[in-house]
Design a protein around this motif. Structure first.
Motif, PDB file in Angstrom:
ATOM      1  N   GLU A 220      -1.616  41.944  29.852  1.00 18.05           N
ATOM      2  CA  GLU A 220      -0.888  40.769  30.316  1.00 18.05           C
ATOM      3  C   GLU A 220       0.036  40.232  29.218  1.00 18.05           C
ATOM      4  O   GLU A 220      -0.217  40.411  28.029  1.00 18.05           O
ATOM      5  CB  GLU A 220      -1.877  39.676  30.734  1.00 18.05           C
ATOM      6  CG  GLU A 220      -2.705  40.040  31.954  1.00 18.05           C
ATOM      7  CD  GLU A 220      -3.628  38.903  32.369  1.00 18.05           C
ATOM      8  OE1 GLU A 220      -3.550  37.811  31.768  1.00 18.05           O
ATOM      9  OE2 GLU A 220      -4.424  39.113  33.296  1.00 18.05           O
ATOM     10  N   SER A 221       1.085  39.571  29.629  1.00 18.38           N
ATOM     11  CA  SER A 221       2.017  38.972  28.677  1.00 18.38           C
ATOM     12  C   SER A 221       1.315  37.890  27.863  1.00 18.38           C
ATOM     13  O   SER A 221       0.469  37.153  28.380  1.00 18.38           O
ATOM     14  CB  SER A 221       3.217  38.377  29.413  1.00 18.38           C
ATOM     15  OG  SER A 221       3.934  39.376  30.113  1.00 18.38           O
ATOM     16  N   GLU A 222       1.664  37.826  26.586  1.00 21.77           N
ATOM     17  CA  GLU A 222       1.146  36.817  25.654  1.00 21.77           C
ATOM     18  C   GLU A 222      -0.380  36.742  25.714  1.00 21.77           C
ATOM     19  O   GLU A 222      -0.967  35.662  25.816  1.00 21.77           O
ATOM     20  CB  GLU A 222       1.774  35.452  25.959  1.00 21.77           C
ATOM     21  CG  GLU A 222       3.287  35.475  25.820  1.00 21.77           C
ATOM     22  CD  GLU A 222       3.919  34.098  25.967  1.00 21.77           C
ATOM     23  OE1 GLU A 222       3.207  33.148  26.314  1.00 21.77           O
ATOM     24  OE2 GLU A 222       5.128  34.002  25.735  1.00 21.77           O
ATOM     25  N   SER A 223      -1.021  37.907  25.596  1.00 23.72           N
ATOM     26  CA  SER A 223      -2.479  37.961  25.748  1.00 23.72           C
ATOM     27  C   SER A 223      -3.239  38.244  24.456  1.00 23.72           C
ATOM     28  O   SER A 223      -4.452  38.049  24.403  1.00 23.72           O
ATOM     29  CB  SER A 223      -2.854  39.020  26.792  1.00 23.72           C
ATOM     30  OG  SER A 223      -2.347  40.297  26.434  1.00 23.72           O
TER      31      SER A 223
ATOM     32  N   LYS B   5       1.081  37.024  21.730  1.00 28.94           N
ATOM     33  CA  LYS B   5       1.219  35.577  21.847  1.00 28.94           C
ATOM     34  C   LYS B   5       2.304  35.096  20.884  1.00 28.94           C
ATOM     35  O   LYS B   5       2.737  35.824  19.982  1.00 28.94           O
ATOM     36  CB  LYS B   5      -0.105  34.892  21.478  1.00 28.94           C
ATOM     37  CG  LYS B   5      -1.253  35.152  22.441  1.00 28.94           C
ATOM     38  CD  LYS B   5      -2.516  34.485  21.934  1.00 28.94           C
ATOM     39  CE  LYS B   5      -3.704  34.700  22.872  1.00 28.94           C
ATOM     40  NZ  LYS B   5      -3.611  33.906  24.106  1.00 28.94           N
TER      41      LYS B   5
ATOM     42  N   ASN C 231       9.730  46.225  22.605  1.00 29.43           N
ATOM     43  CA  ASN C 231       9.883  45.087  23.515  1.00 29.43           C
ATOM     44  C   ASN C 231       8.596  44.814  24.280  1.00 29.43           C
ATOM     45  O   ASN C 231       8.233  43.659  24.534  1.00 29.43           O
ATOM     46  CB  ASN C 231      11.030  45.344  24.497  1.00 29.43           C
ATOM     47  CG  ASN C 231      12.399  45.223  23.859  1.00 29.43           C
ATOM     48  OD1 ASN C 231      12.548  44.587  22.820  1.00 29.43           O
ATOM     49  ND2 ASN C 231      13.396  45.855  24.453  1.00 29.43           N
ATOM     50  N   GLU C 232       7.899  45.879  24.674  1.00 29.15           N
ATOM     51  CA  GLU C 232       6.621  45.725  25.359  1.00 29.15           C
ATOM     52  C   GLU C 232       5.576  45.095  24.439  1.00 29.15           C
ATOM     53  O   GLU C 232       4.789  44.235  24.852  1.00 29.15           O
ATOM     54  CB  GLU C 232       6.119  47.084  25.857  1.00 29.15           C
ATOM     55  CG  GLU C 232       6.598  47.455  27.230  1.00 29.15           C
ATOM     56  CD  GLU C 232       5.940  46.588  28.290  1.00 29.15           C
ATOM     57  OE1 GLU C 232       4.821  46.891  28.728  1.00 29.15           O
ATOM     58  OE2 GLU C 232       6.562  45.573  28.686  1.00 29.15           O
TER      59      GLU C 232
ATOM     60  N   LYS D  39       6.188  43.084  22.020  1.00 28.24           N
ATOM     61  CA  LYS D  39       6.562  41.668  21.906  1.00 28.24           C
ATOM     62  C   LYS D  39       6.111  40.886  23.130  1.00 28.24           C
ATOM     63  O   LYS D  39       5.633  39.745  23.016  1.00 28.24           O
ATOM     64  CB  LYS D  39       8.077  41.556  21.721  1.00 28.24           C
ATOM     65  CG  LYS D  39       8.554  40.161  21.340  1.00 28.24           C
ATOM     66  CD  LYS D  39      10.041  40.188  21.020  1.00 28.24           C
ATOM     67  CE  LYS D  39      10.491  38.824  20.504  1.00 28.24           C
ATOM     68  NZ  LYS D  39      11.944  38.800  20.182  1.00 28.24           N
ATOM     69  N   ARG D  40       6.244  41.489  24.290  1.00 31.82           N
ATOM     70  CA  ARG D  40       5.813  40.822  25.530  1.00 31.82           C
ATOM     71  C   ARG D  40       4.317  40.513  25.507  1.00 31.82           C
ATOM     72  O   ARG D  40       3.887  39.426  25.907  1.00 31.82           O
ATOM     73  CB  ARG D  40       6.125  41.712  26.739  1.00 31.82           C
ATOM     74  CG  ARG D  40       5.650  41.146  28.078  1.00 31.82           C
ATOM     75  CD  ARG D  40       5.810  42.133  29.204  1.00 31.82           C
ATOM     76  NE  ARG D  40       4.987  43.321  29.054  1.00 31.82           N
ATOM     77  CZ  ARG D  40       3.682  43.374  29.342  1.00 31.82           C
ATOM     78  NH1 ARG D  40       3.037  42.295  29.752  1.00 31.82           N
ATOM     79  NH2 ARG D  40       3.019  44.510  29.191  1.00 31.82           N
ATOM     80  N   VAL D  41       3.531  41.441  25.013  1.00 32.99           N
ATOM     81  CA  VAL D  41       2.069  41.302  25.044  1.00 32.99           C
ATOM     82  C   VAL D  41       1.557  40.327  23.987  1.00 32.99           C
ATOM     83  O   VAL D  41       0.532  39.665  24.184  1.00 32.99           O
ATOM     84  CB  VAL D  41       1.420  42.692  24.869  1.00 32.99           C
ATOM     85  CG1 VAL D  41      -0.084  42.590  24.692  1.00 32.99           C
ATOM     86  CG2 VAL D  41       1.743  43.583  26.076  1.00 32.99           C
TER      87      VAL D  41
ATOM     88  N   LYS E 288       6.224  37.857  15.921  1.00 34.73           N
ATOM     89  CA  LYS E 288       6.997  37.506  17.094  1.00 34.73           C
ATOM     90  C   LYS E 288       7.518  36.087  16.959  1.00 34.73           C
ATOM     91  O   LYS E 288       6.779  35.166  16.603  1.00 34.73           O
ATOM     92  CB  LYS E 288       6.121  37.621  18.349  1.00 34.73           C
ATOM     93  CG  LYS E 288       6.781  37.125  19.617  1.00 34.73           C
ATOM     94  CD  LYS E 288       5.830  37.236  20.802  1.00 34.73           C
ATOM     95  CE  LYS E 288       6.425  36.617  22.052  1.00 34.73           C
ATOM     96  NZ  LYS E 288       5.535  36.764  23.233  1.00 34.73           N
TER      97      LYS E 288
END
Length: 210
Positions: free
Chosen positions: A96-99, A129, A122-123, A125-127, A207
Motif C-alpha cells: 500500500e502507498s505510504e505504508s 511514508k 517511483n514505486e 517512493k509511493r510505498v 522521501k
C-alpha cells in the motif's frame, strides 16, 4: 537472452546451505532503522538474505522480497517463519502507498533499463511514508571484476553480459535518479564480501513531498 528467473533460481539451488554472512554497512543507519521498530522493513531483492539476517538478529520486523522462489525458500533454513513476498519489481511493488518507513535495496536495483529503474524508484517512493528512507547499494562503473564495460552495450552503462543484463552507475546517474529525494549519504567504495573485490555505490535517500 537468459531468463533471469531461471538463472537466479539455478544459482540459489546450487548455493550451499550454510548460514549467510553479512557486512555491517547498515550499522551507520541504526537511527533510521530504529525509527521503524513499529513498522516492517522491506528487504527488496533479498537474495539469500544477508540483510534480512542482519535485521532478524537485531529483532526488526522484515518483509523479505525476491522474484526467485528458491531464494525465499533458503530463508527458512535460518529464520523462524520468515515473512516473504514473491514478485518482480518491474511489475510494481505489492504494498500500500505510504505504508513503510524503510526500504532496503542491496545490490538489487542494477538489472534494469533506465526507464524500468525510474519506475521502480517511483514505486519505492509511493510505498514509503513521508520522510521514509531508501537504503541502497548498486554496481559502480568501476566494478570491472563483475562486468563493468563488458558485453553488449544496451544503454549507457547497461550491458548484456553472456545473456544476463547488468547496469553500472556513476555519480551523475545516481544524482539524476534521485533528484527529487534528499540525498543524506552517498559514497563509492570497495566491498570484499565476494571472491573478488567489488566496487559499488552506497546511498541513503529520504522521501520528500513533491
Amino acid at each position: 537472452m537468459t531468463d533471469p528467473r531461471i538463472y537466479w533460481n539455478k544459482q540459489y539451488i546450487a548455493s550451499d546451505n550454510k548460514r549467510v554472512t553479512y557486512d555491517l554497512w547498515l550499522d551507520k543507519y541504526k537511527h533510521i532503522l530504529n525509527a521503524s521498530k513499529d513498522t516492517p522493513i522491506i528487504d527488496l531483492g533479498c537474495g539469500l538474505g544477508n540483510d534480512t539476517m542482519y535485521l532478524y538478529e537485531r529483532h526488526y520486523e522484515i518483509i523479505s522480497c525476491d522474484y526467485s522462489e528458491e531464494a525465499l525458500k533458503k530463508l527458512e533454513l535460518f529464520i523462524d517463519d520468515p515473512v516473504t513476498k514473491l514478485f518482480d519489481m518491474k511489475d510494481g511493488l505489492p504494498f500500500e502507498s505510504e505504508s513503510v518507513k524503510v526500504i532496503i535495496a542491496d545490490l538489487s536495483l542494477h538489472y534494469f533499463s533506465w526507464a524500468e529503474t525510474r519506475e521502480i524508484v517511483n514505486e519505492i517512493k509511493r510505498v514509503l511514508k513521508e520522510d521514509g528512507f531508501l537504503l541502497l547499494r548498486v554496481n559502480s562503473v568501476k566494478d570491472t571484476n563483475y562486468g563493468a564495460g563488458k558485453g553488449i552495450t544496451i544503454e549507457k552503462n547497461y550491458y548484456n553480459i553472456d545473456g544476463n543484463l547488468k547496469r553500472f552507475f556513476d555519480k551523475e546517474q545516481l544524482e539524476k535518479l534521485f533528484v527529487e529525494w534528499d540525498v543524506e549519504y552517498i559514497k563509492e567504495y570497495e566491498m570484499n564480501r565476494y571472491t573478488n573485490s567489488k566496487m559499488l555505490w552506497e546511498m541513503a535517500v529520504k522521501k520528500v513531498n513533491d
